[in-house]
Scaffold this motif. Structure first.
Motif: not given
Length: 254
Positions: A106, A116-117, A119-120, A123, A141, A149, A152-153, A156
């Motif tokens: 992650s 990226q932030n 897109n995160l 999602w 994306c 990602l 990381t998804l 979080q």
């Protein structure tokens, strides 16, 4: 397969990759006649150079084709414990190289780019708060960006659940299949798919998620009950489509 990679006939290639990844003993036979690099280099080069255009039309089939090819590459990687050099991957900008080196860990939010932030956030919203995954979410994306990602998804989302900001049923609901009714009349931006990581076009991402989740459970010093429940819901889902079952089995074998 070489010809299909060169011609970018990804729909036909997807079917071949699915057949092979579900029959890992067939890979043993192939490698009696071809080297690892002969088989994997064209596939990795295709994934690295995958062209993504936000205006190319419906994104779900593209995710489906990309994921099926990647799944076969990962089946080879884990079956034979391969290093990037064994696979013929070259160049620091290679998507497959970045995925193998960093995709299972992650990332900190501060280390993500603005895109990226964004897109995160899209999602997370699509899976756990909105009515479904919109075409807009996917078209903004690329598959490469999504796979980089995934862990990381999960980090979080699970962190939000452990902190009490997201209840577990909502977290589980983002993983499992449930019907979704699109708006009428649908528009390209509002078209919805099933809000579910256990759909065939997203299922290969589970390899990254389960790898990260297993390490998270072992390393966690806090109560592991929520991560263990999340792990159980991904390994033994209460609802999964027939088409997804074979891919799910392949993922679990890996």
């Amino acid at each position: 397969m070489h010809h299909l990679c060169n011609q970018k006939e990804t729909m036909t290639l997807k079917n071949i990759c699915n057949s092979l990844s579900r029959r890992p003993q067939a890979l043993d036979v192939i490698l009696l006649f071809r080297s690892l690099k002969q088989v994997l280099q064209p596939l990795c080069a295709l994934l690295d150079a995958w062209h993504w255009d936000e205006d190319q039309g419906e994104s779900q089939p593209v995710y489906d084709e990309f994921g099926s090819i990647l799944l076969l590459v990962l089946t080879f990687k884990f079956r034979y414990d391969l290093r990037p050099q064994d696979m013929g991957i070259g160049g620091s900008n290679s998507f497959v190289l970045r995925l193998l080196e960093n995709g299972f860990c992650s990332q900190k939010l501060d280390d993500l780019s603005e895109k990226q932030n964004k897109n995160l956030g899209s999602w997370i919203n699509a899976l756990f708060m909105a009515e479904g995954i919109s075409e807009e979410t996917m078209s903004a994306c690329s598959p490469q960006e999504f796979y980089l990602l995934v862990t990381t998804l999960f980090n979080q989302s699970l962190g939000a659940c452990e902190a009490g900001k997201l209840d577990f049923d909502t977290l589980k609901g983002g993983f499992e299949c449930k019907p979704c009714t699109p708006t009428l009349p649908p528009t390209p931006a509002s078209k919805l798919t099933t809000p579910d990581l256990l759909e065939p076009f997203l299922l290969p991402s589970l390899i990254l998620a389960l790898n990260w989740l297993g390490n998270h459970i072992w390393e966690s010093e806090s109560d592991p009950s929520i991560p263990l429940k999340a792990l159980h819901s991904l390994i033994s889902p209460s609802s999964i489509s027939g088409e997804a079952k074979e891919i799910h089995r392949t993922v679990l074998n890996i």
